[in-house]
Design an enzyme around this catalytic site. Structure first.
Site, PDB file in Angstrom:
ATOM      1  N   ASP A  17       0.871  -1.196   0.000  1.00 52.04           N
ATOM      2  CA  ASP A  17       0.000   0.000   0.000  1.00 52.04           C
ATOM      3  C   ASP A  17       0.899   1.234   0.000  1.00 52.04           C
ATOM      4  O   ASP A  17       0.557   2.287  -0.517  1.00 52.04           O
ATOM      5  CB  ASP A  17      -0.835   0.059   1.284  1.00 52.04           C
ATOM      6  CG  ASP A  17      -1.763  -1.127   1.477  1.00 52.04           C
ATOM      7  OD1 ASP A  17      -2.159  -1.739   0.474  1.00 52.04           O
ATOM      8  OD2 ASP A  17      -2.068  -1.430   2.636  1.00 52.04           O
ATOM      9  N   GLU A  39      -5.033 -13.098  11.635  1.00 54.97           N
ATOM     10  CA  GLU A  39      -6.416 -12.729  11.288  1.00 54.97           C
ATOM     11  C   GLU A  39      -7.095 -13.844  10.500  1.00 54.97           C
ATOM     12  O   GLU A  39      -6.709 -14.139   9.372  1.00 54.97           O
ATOM     13  CB  GLU A  39      -6.429 -11.447  10.461  1.00 54.97           C
ATOM     14  CG  GLU A  39      -7.831 -11.044  10.033  1.00 54.97           C
ATOM     15  CD  GLU A  39      -7.872  -9.749   9.273  1.00 54.97           C
ATOM     16  OE1 GLU A  39      -6.901  -8.973   9.364  1.00 54.97           O
ATOM     17  OE2 GLU A  39      -8.870  -9.504   8.589  1.00 54.97           O
ATOM     18  N   LYS A  71     -10.221 -15.838   8.478  1.00 53.96           N
ATOM     19  CA  LYS A  71     -11.352 -15.575   7.578  1.00 53.96           C
ATOM     20  C   LYS A  71     -11.744 -16.924   6.982  1.00 53.96           C
ATOM     21  O   LYS A  71     -10.871 -17.719   6.641  1.00 53.96           O
ATOM     22  CB  LYS A  71     -10.957 -14.588   6.479  1.00 53.96           C
ATOM     23  CG  LYS A  71     -12.126 -14.174   5.576  1.00 53.96           C
ATOM     24  CD  LYS A  71     -11.705 -13.142   4.527  1.00 53.96           C
ATOM     25  CE  LYS A  71     -12.856 -12.718   3.650  1.00 53.96           C
ATOM     26  NZ  LYS A  71     -12.446 -11.758   2.593  1.00 53.96           N
ATOM     27  N   HIS A 116     -15.598 -11.210   9.153  1.00 52.53           N
ATOM     28  CA  HIS A 116     -15.137 -12.567   8.878  1.00 52.53           C
ATOM     29  C   HIS A 116     -15.838 -13.606   9.750  1.00 52.53           C
ATOM     30  O   HIS A 116     -16.294 -14.639   9.253  1.00 52.53           O
ATOM     31  CB  HIS A 116     -13.621 -12.658   9.048  1.00 52.53           C
ATOM     32  CG  HIS A 116     -12.873 -11.777   8.108  1.00 52.53           C
ATOM     33  ND1 HIS A 116     -11.501 -11.629   8.140  1.00 52.53           N
ATOM     34  CD2 HIS A 116     -13.301 -10.950   7.104  1.00 52.53           C
ATOM     35  CE1 HIS A 116     -11.134 -10.793   7.181  1.00 52.53           C
ATOM     36  NE2 HIS A 116     -12.203 -10.355   6.562  1.00 52.53           N
ATOM     37  N   ASP A 120     -10.247  -5.827  13.943  1.00 56.72           N
ATOM     38  CA  ASP A 120     -10.719  -5.189  12.702  1.00 56.72           C
ATOM     39  C   ASP A 120     -12.222  -4.981  12.797  1.00 56.72           C
ATOM     40  O   ASP A 120     -12.994  -5.945  12.832  1.00 56.72           O
ATOM     41  CB  ASP A 120     -10.424  -6.078  11.488  1.00 56.72           C
ATOM     42  CG  ASP A 120      -9.010  -5.890  10.973  1.00 56.72           C
ATOM     43  OD1 ASP A 120      -8.653  -6.555   9.969  1.00 56.72           O
ATOM     44  OD2 ASP A 120      -8.267  -5.101  11.563  1.00 56.72           O
ATOM     45  N   ASP A 151     -17.610 -10.865   1.803  1.00 55.77           N
ATOM     46  CA  ASP A 151     -16.984  -9.948   2.773  1.00 55.77           C
ATOM     47  C   ASP A 151     -17.259  -8.500   2.363  1.00 55.77           C
ATOM     48  O   ASP A 151     -16.636  -7.966   1.454  1.00 55.77           O
ATOM     49  CB  ASP A 151     -15.469 -10.221   2.771  1.00 55.77           C
ATOM     50  CG  ASP A 151     -14.749  -9.416   3.831  1.00 55.77           C
ATOM     51  OD1 ASP A 151     -13.513  -9.456   3.841  1.00 55.77           O
ATOM     52  OD2 ASP A 151     -15.431  -8.760   4.657  1.00 55.77           O
ATOM     53  N   ASP A 160     -17.173  -5.645   4.286  1.00 60.12           N
ATOM     54  CA  ASP A 160     -16.354  -4.576   4.899  1.00 60.12           C
ATOM     55  C   ASP A 160     -17.136  -3.271   4.977  1.00 60.12           C
ATOM     56  O   ASP A 160     -16.634  -2.196   4.627  1.00 60.12           O
ATOM     57  CB  ASP A 160     -15.057  -4.373   4.111  1.00 60.12           C
ATOM     58  CG  ASP A 160     -14.129  -5.577   4.233  1.00 60.12           C
ATOM     59  OD1 ASP A 160     -13.265  -5.739   3.346  1.00 60.12           O
ATOM     60  OD2 ASP A 160     -14.284  -6.354   5.192  1.00 60.12           O
ATOM     61  N   ASP A 167     -11.373  -1.870   9.457  1.00 66.78           N
ATOM     62  CA  ASP A 167     -10.963  -2.494   8.210  1.00 66.78           C
ATOM     63  C   ASP A 167     -12.199  -2.533   7.324  1.00 66.78           C
ATOM     64  O   ASP A 167     -12.879  -3.555   7.242  1.00 66.78           O
ATOM     65  CB  ASP A 167     -10.406  -3.891   8.460  1.00 66.78           C
ATOM     66  CG  ASP A 167      -9.836  -4.465   7.167  1.00 66.78           C
ATOM     67  OD1 ASP A 167      -9.488  -5.662   7.151  1.00 66.78           O
ATOM     68  OD2 ASP A 167      -9.754  -3.722   6.167  1.00 66.78           O
TER      69      ASP A 167
HETATM   70  C1  DIG Z   1      -8.627  -8.155   5.194  1.00 69.82           C
HETATM   71  O1  DIG Z   1      -9.619  -8.285   6.165  1.00 69.82           O
HETATM   72  C2  DIG Z   1      -7.290  -8.080   5.837  1.00 69.82           C
HETATM   73  C3  DIG Z   1      -6.329  -7.278   5.015  1.00 69.82           C
HETATM   74  O2  DIG Z   1      -6.990  -6.083   4.687  1.00 69.82           O
HETATM   75  C4  DIG Z   1      -5.231  -6.994   5.966  1.00 69.82           C
HETATM   76  O3  DIG Z   1      -4.194  -7.886   5.727  1.00 69.82           O
HETATM   77  C5  DIG Z   1      -5.798  -7.258   7.338  1.00 69.82           C
HETATM   78  C6  DIG Z   1      -5.386  -6.164   8.276  1.00 69.82           C
HETATM   79  O4  DIG Z   1      -6.432  -5.570   8.913  1.00 69.82           O
HETATM   80  N1  DIG Z   1      -7.231  -7.425   7.105  1.00 69.82           N
HETATM   81 MN    MN Z   2      -9.227  -7.395   8.154  1.00 67.09          MN
HETATM   82 MN    MN Z   3     -12.747  -8.195   5.566  1.00 64.33          MN
END
Ligand code: DIG
Ligand code: MN
Ligand code: MN
Length: 389
Positions: A59, A183, A185, A222, A247, A257, A259, A289
């Site tokens: 990024d 994290e 998912k 997630h 997040d 997802d 977001d 996030d």
């Molecule tokens: C997606 O939910 C992930 C990516 O955006 C990142 O690697 C991580 C950090 O918050 N969340």
């Molecule tokens: Mn995330």
């Molecule tokens: Mn997400």
């Protein structure tokens, strides 16, 4: 808008470069917003009142940037941080965009990809630490399969563990003050992603060489994609001392997802999450996030960011009112009252306690007749959330 819901640095609200920098591309549509530079994003976040900014390595520094370009980008980014006062609490690696990672990164069947993923992550850790990060997130977006014909899932667990063990040793070797937050998912972009939930991650962490360095980064969308109660997942992570980051966003059950802006769909879950974080005294980042609707221009993106923080602060005040509400607290106390006659049986095991409990008599019918008044309690909670209490 009311001044009392204006964010302050003490709230520790953060956004990733990729969140407010999201240009609105989706699987069925081209970008709708011009890309913002990291410097522009830092100033946008400062304008809306965020405390910090997070990033994936790419990024900030494009994957093909030359060393000179990297140095210029980092220098400009640092200058923007100094100018605005924003901090960088968390960093992470993009191990999911480049085609090299199409079969995963740490769990790819190609050992060269696994090696490259480690190299990329070590370099990204260096960059994150250089910019002040103390938490490092691992989201294994490509660590999964579309068909289990391709990999033995036991091998995938071992490969992921080998990578995390290697990287915790790297951090120790470098003397970095950095903790890892894994994290989970359940799926997307892979058909199934390994370590799909907070619970799966907590079980995995226990098998690592340095589990004390590793916690979780639960994401609201997630767990909800998996149809799970996010508040319970966060509570278990907190209770285990493993809530290293979080997040925040929102999500409609059984959807991809999304977001979504925090608190924009499932307000009850958002309320109980904020209540949990505030009640336990969580002192980490409140990281959003999430990203603005594809319909939005850059002013809409600012509305999105302000809305995330404002809703959190509104729910924080609602949680304080829940805790101070005499009728609500009275009902809670009543539901948990009584039982003096079984007090002797509570606590750690002793042979005497077990013997006495086995000999005790219970009026099971009376236990079954008890009314817990939860309808009243939940109605009061809803009325508090609906603003009529
Ligand atoms: C997606 O939910 C992930 C990516 O955006 C990142 O690697 C991580 C950090 O918050 N969340
Ligand atoms: Mn995330
Ligand atoms: Mn997400």
């Amino acid at each position: 808008m009311s001044e009392s819901y204006t964010p302050t640095p003490a709230d520790k609200f953060t956004f990733g470069l990729w969140t407010v920098g999201n240009i609105g591309r989706d699987p069925f549509g081209e970008p709708v917003r011009a890309a913002l530079s990291p410097v522009q994003i830092v100033h946008l976040l400062a304008e809306v009142g965020a405390w910090g900014v997070n990033f994936h390595d790419n990024d900030l520094v494009p994957i093909d940037a030359t060393p000179a370009e990297r140095d210029r980008i980092v220098r400009d980014f640092k200058a923007a941080l100094a100018e605005t006062g924003l901090v960088v609490p968390m960093a992470t690696t993009n191990l999911f965009t480049d085609p090299a990672f199409k079969d995963g990164a740490f769990t790819s069947n190609d050992p060269r990809v696994r090696a490259y993923a480690l190299q990329k992550t070590m370099r990204a850790i260096d960059l994150g630490v250089e910019l002040g990060a103390s938490t490092y997130v691992f989201w294994g977006g490509r660590e999964g399969t579309e068909t289990d014909a391709t990999k033995n899932p036991v091998d995938s667990v071992k490969r992921f563990r080998e990578a995390i063990n290697f990287l915790t040793e790297y951090v120790r070797d470098q003397g970095y003050n950095l903790r890892f937050a894994l994290e989970p998912k359940p799926n997307e972009p892979r058909g199934d992603i390994y370590f799909a939930t907070v619970g799966a991650m907590l079980g995995f962490i226990a098998t690592l060489d340095h589990p004390e360095m590793v916690g979780v980064n639960p994401e609201m969308a997630h767990e909800q994609m998996a149809g799970l109660n996010f508040v319970h997942a966060v509570a278990q992570a907190w209770e285990a001392g493993k809530l290293f980051h979080i997040d925040l966003n929102d999500q409609v059950y059984s959807r991809y997802d999304q977001d979504l802006r925090f608190g924009s769909h499932n307000i009850k879950t958002a309320f109980f999450l904020v209540k949990l974080l505030e009640d336990v005294g969580y002192d980490g980042s409140r990281h959003f996030d999430a990203h603005a609707y594809r319909t939005e221009d850059v002013e809409g993106v600012k509305d999105f960011a302000r809305g995330c923080m404002r809703t959190y602060l509104i729910l924080k005040e609602k949680a304080q009112r829940f805790n101070a509400d005499a009728e609500i607290q009275g009902l809670l106390a009543e539901a948990q009252a009584g039982g003096e006659e079984v007090a002797a049986y509570q606590g750690a095991y002793t042979a005497e306690r077990a013997a006495a409990l086995k000999a005790a008599t219970f009026d099971r019918a009376a236990l079954g007749r008890k009314g817990y008044a939860y309808e009243r309690l939940d109605q009061l909670t809803m009325e508090l959330l609906l603003g009529v209490r």
